[in-house]
Write a protein that holds these residues in place. Structure first.
Motif, PDB file in Angstrom:
ATOM      1  N   PHE A  61      -0.861  11.900   7.104  1.00 52.79           N
ATOM      2  CA  PHE A  61      -0.891  13.322   7.418  1.00 52.79           C
ATOM      3  C   PHE A  61      -1.906  14.089   6.584  1.00 52.79           C
ATOM      4  O   PHE A  61      -2.059  15.291   6.754  1.00 52.79           O
ATOM      5  N   ASP A  62      -2.586  13.405   5.683  1.00 50.65           N
ATOM      6  CA  ASP A  62      -3.506  14.063   4.765  1.00 50.65           C
ATOM      7  C   ASP A  62      -4.773  13.211   4.668  1.00 50.65           C
ATOM      8  O   ASP A  62      -4.698  11.977   4.546  1.00 50.65           O
ATOM      9  N   GLU A  63      -5.942  13.857   4.729  1.00 50.82           N
ATOM     10  CA  GLU A  63      -7.194  13.109   4.754  1.00 50.82           C
ATOM     11  C   GLU A  63      -7.420  12.329   3.466  1.00 50.82           C
ATOM     12  O   GLU A  63      -7.947  11.210   3.490  1.00 50.82           O
ATOM     13  N   THR A  64      -6.999  12.877   2.342  1.00 51.91           N
ATOM     14  CA  THR A  64      -7.155  12.155   1.079  1.00 51.91           C
ATOM     15  C   THR A  64      -6.300  10.896   1.073  1.00 51.91           C
ATOM     16  O   THR A  64      -6.740   9.819   0.651  1.00 51.91           O
ATOM     17  N   VAL A  65      -5.054  11.027   1.544  1.00 56.48           N
ATOM     18  CA  VAL A  65      -4.170   9.864   1.632  1.00 56.48           C
ATOM     19  C   VAL A  65      -4.737   8.844   2.617  1.00 56.48           C
ATOM     20  O   VAL A  65      -4.745   7.643   2.356  1.00 56.48           O
ATOM     21  N   ARG A  66      -5.225   9.329   3.754  1.00 60.84           N
ATOM     22  CA  ARG A  66      -5.805   8.428   4.742  1.00 60.84           C
ATOM     23  C   ARG A  66      -6.949   7.619   4.154  1.00 60.84           C
ATOM     24  O   ARG A  66      -7.010   6.382   4.311  1.00 60.84           O
ATOM     25  N   THR A  67      -7.854   8.275   3.471  1.00 56.83           N
ATOM     26  CA  THR A  67      -9.001   7.584   2.881  1.00 56.83           C
ATOM     27  C   THR A  67      -8.552   6.530   1.869  1.00 56.83           C
ATOM     28  O   THR A  67      -9.065   5.407   1.849  1.00 56.83           O
ATOM     29  N   ALA A  68      -7.557   6.905   1.063  1.00 59.96           N
ATOM     30  CA  ALA A  68      -7.075   5.970   0.043  1.00 59.96           C
ATOM     31  C   ALA A  68      -6.384   4.760   0.668  1.00 59.96           C
ATOM     32  O   ALA A  68      -6.559   3.620   0.220  1.00 59.96           O
ATOM     33  N   VAL A  69      -5.592   4.980   1.721  1.00 57.78           N
ATOM     34  CA  VAL A  69      -4.881   3.881   2.361  1.00 57.78           C
ATOM     35  C   VAL A  69      -5.867   2.921   3.032  1.00 57.78           C
ATOM     36  O   VAL A  69      -5.753   1.695   2.897  1.00 57.78           O
ATOM     37  N   LEU A  70      -6.844   3.463   3.748  1.00 60.15           N
ATOM     38  CA  LEU A  70      -7.827   2.599   4.406  1.00 60.15           C
ATOM     39  C   LEU A  70      -8.638   1.802   3.386  1.00 60.15           C
ATOM     40  O   LEU A  70      -8.944   0.619   3.606  1.00 60.15           O
TER      41      LEU A  70
ATOM     42  N   VAL B  78       0.838  -1.201   0.000  1.00 61.55           N
ATOM     43  CA  VAL B  78       0.000   0.000   0.000  1.00 61.55           C
ATOM     44  C   VAL B  78       0.870   1.247   0.000  1.00 61.55           C
ATOM     45  O   VAL B  78       0.714   2.154  -0.820  1.00 61.55           O
ATOM     46  N   VAL B  79       1.819   1.304   0.942  1.00 65.32           N
ATOM     47  CA  VAL B  79       2.700   2.472   1.003  1.00 65.32           C
ATOM     48  C   VAL B  79       3.692   2.461  -0.147  1.00 65.32           C
ATOM     49  O   VAL B  79       3.967   3.494  -0.775  1.00 65.32           O
ATOM     50  N   ALA B  80       4.229   1.278  -0.463  1.00 67.92           N
ATOM     51  CA  ALA B  80       5.275   1.189  -1.481  1.00 67.92           C
ATOM     52  C   ALA B  80       4.766   1.508  -2.881  1.00 67.92           C
ATOM     53  O   ALA B  80       5.515   2.035  -3.715  1.00 67.92           O
ATOM     54  N   ARG B  81       3.494   1.190  -3.170  1.00 67.18           N
ATOM     55  CA  ARG B  81       3.010   1.304  -4.543  1.00 67.18           C
ATOM     56  C   ARG B  81       1.757   2.143  -4.726  1.00 67.18           C
ATOM     57  O   ARG B  81       1.361   2.433  -5.844  1.00 67.18           O
ATOM     58  N   GLU B  82       1.104   2.568  -3.630  1.00 71.10           N
ATOM     59  CA  GLU B  82      -0.137   3.318  -3.796  1.00 71.10           C
ATOM     60  C   GLU B  82      -0.108   4.699  -3.157  1.00 71.10           C
ATOM     61  O   GLU B  82      -1.083   5.442  -3.256  1.00 71.10           O
ATOM     62  N   VAL B  83       0.991   5.044  -2.485  1.00 73.91           N
ATOM     63  CA  VAL B  83       1.145   6.366  -1.894  1.00 73.91           C
ATOM     64  C   VAL B  83       2.266   7.084  -2.633  1.00 73.91           C
ATOM     65  O   VAL B  83       3.366   6.536  -2.790  1.00 73.91           O
TER      66      VAL B  83
END
Length: 452
Positions: free
Chosen positions: A286-295, A246-251
């Motif tokens: 640290f960002d709501e858009t990133v948070r939503t995407a990661v979850l 998730v972090v390696a390829r989607e953030v």
């Protein structure tokens, strides 16, 4: 405006910095005489750690000391929360906050004041926070002839599980008038860098955190006949590996996120395939858009692994706790840092990048519509820190918060922690000799009045 200036929050400040410096020096002067008592308090708190919402002993000591200093004290807020209010004439309402709870960690420090409670330890320095705030509360009460306004000191339960600040708010902290609504919220946290230093970060300074529990459902059976089962251990293990992508390829590289699996439980016997596996993980953003995407990605991967394994039931996800992003107000940070520089010297203060740890102190500010300043207090032996830094071995040689070896040095950590909270409060309170116009402007946050 000839006698004041305004900041981006619309709060107007007196410009007599020399007066504030004199006030700080006078209020801080008795600290040396009080330090032995504060050291004894700290060691006692460290010996007797209490988990979230169980901090009865700590809360009782805080209430006892605040009452002795002349504060109006309210106890039992959200089980164990304590607040003290000191009304001292017209002026701003300033809230100082400390968290009280310990962690389910077995101490391995070897200190003569190590935890006496099996499996419990102040491994995040909240005993430092309580001690420093009680020290500052004492000095500010004794020096009330040097400032005007209202001071709130708040001792919060259950920061470690992310629900203490919310619970105090839900119990009516502001809505029921247990304390006046603050104009500014100030807090600090001890950290594993050299004692005698303070660190700051404007804007987002600590991550949002979501702790999740995902239950994978399979079909259990005999370990000798795996073909008759749907193995939830294999399913969950595949998820644990895949979720790292998730972090390696989607953030995006310029964004920040952390996904860590901290717990994996399944089965009880070597020859039995269980019918479920439970994974717990922590997400930091640290960002709501990133948070939503990661979850969303975590949920998608969990469901995909279950489907790939032929599970009859989709995984179930429970949110265990959630912290918002902690955001420092740049204007208040700048104001207080100017005071820190006067008290400690410029060499003791340094900028620090956002931390992926999380906090709920920001809720106390957000609920009040008030700015927040949250800084870090150095707590490790300065020489040990310098040696590890020079060798490039900070991660190996300096225990971090939550380590069974994380015990800050008593001096100068306590001294500087008390000084920092006291100086920050004095900077945001009004001087005792403020004119009515200065006091009203300093307390206001409407911007328009300040601009006029």
């Amino acid at each position: 405006m000839s006698d004041s200036d305004s900041d981006t929050t619309g709060r107007t400040r007196p410009t007599d910095d020399a007066e504030h410096s004199d006030d700080s020096a006078a209020v801080l002067a008795p600290l040396d005489d009080r330090l032995a008592d504060l050291v004894a308090l700290y060691e006692d708190l460290h010996r007797h750690p209490e988990l979230g919402f169980q901090e009865t002993r700590t809360a009782a000591e805080a209430a006892r000391r605040l009452t002795g200093c002349g504060y109006d004290v309210t106890t039992g807020i959200a089980e164990t929360g304590v607040v003290g209010v000191l009304r001292n004439g017209p002026g701003p309402v300033v809230l100082l906050r400390a968290d009280m709870d310990a962690l389910p960690v077995t101490e391995n420090s070897g200190l003569d004041y190590a935890s006496t409670v099996p499996g419990r330890m102040h491994a995040c320095g909240h005993d430092v926070h309580v001690t420093c705030l009680l020290g500052a509360a004492d000095l500010l009460a004794a020096g009330r002839d040097r400032w005007s306004g209202t001071l709130i000191v708040l001792f919060q339960p259950a920061e470690e599980v992310g629900s203490g600040a919310r619970a105090m708010l839900d119990a009516g902290l502001y809505s029921k008038g247990l304390v006046p609504t603050p104009d500014v919220v100030l807090a600090q946290h001890v950290a594993p860098f050299g004692a005698g230093l303070l660190a700051y970060c404007p804007g987002p300074c600590m991550a949002a955190a979501d702790s999740l529990e995902i239950t994978f459902h399979g079909t259990g059976g005999h370990g000798s006949r795996p073909e008759t089962t749907v193995d939830p251990i294999l399913m969950a293990a595949a998820f644990v590996q895949r979720v790292q992508s998730v972090v390696a390829r989607e953030v995006a590289p310029q964004d920040r996120a952390v996904v860590s699996v901290g717990s994996f439980h399944a089965g009880d016997g070597a020859n039995v395939i269980p019918d479920r596996a439970v994974v717990r993980l922590s997400v930091r953003t640290f960002d709501e858009t990133v948070r939503t995407a990661v979850l969303a990605a975590i949920d998608r991967m969990a469901r995909a692994e279950a489907a790939a394994s032929g599970a009859d039931r989709a995984p179930e996800t429970e949110v265990l706790d959630s912290f918002p992003v902690t955001v420092n107000d740049p204007a208040v940070l700048r104001q207080v840092n100017e005071q820190f520089t006067k008290v400690f010297g410029e060499q003791r203060l340094f900028a620090y990048g956002p931390a992926t740890g999380s906090e709920d102190a920001g809720l106390l500010a957000t609920a009040a519509g008030a700015p927040l300043y949250y800084w870090w207090l150095g707590g490790w032996d300065p020489e040990e820190f310098r040696t590890a830094l020079a060798a490039g071995r900070l991660a190996q040689d300096i225990p971090s918060n939550h380590s069974p070896r994380f015990v800050p040095v008593v001096r100068p950590t306590l001294t500087m922690g008390v000084q920092a909270l006291t100086a920050a409060a004095l900077d945001q309170l009004a001087p005792a000799e403020s004119t009515p116009a200065q006091t009203a402007g300093r307390a206001g946050r409407d911007g328009a009045a300040a601009a006029g």
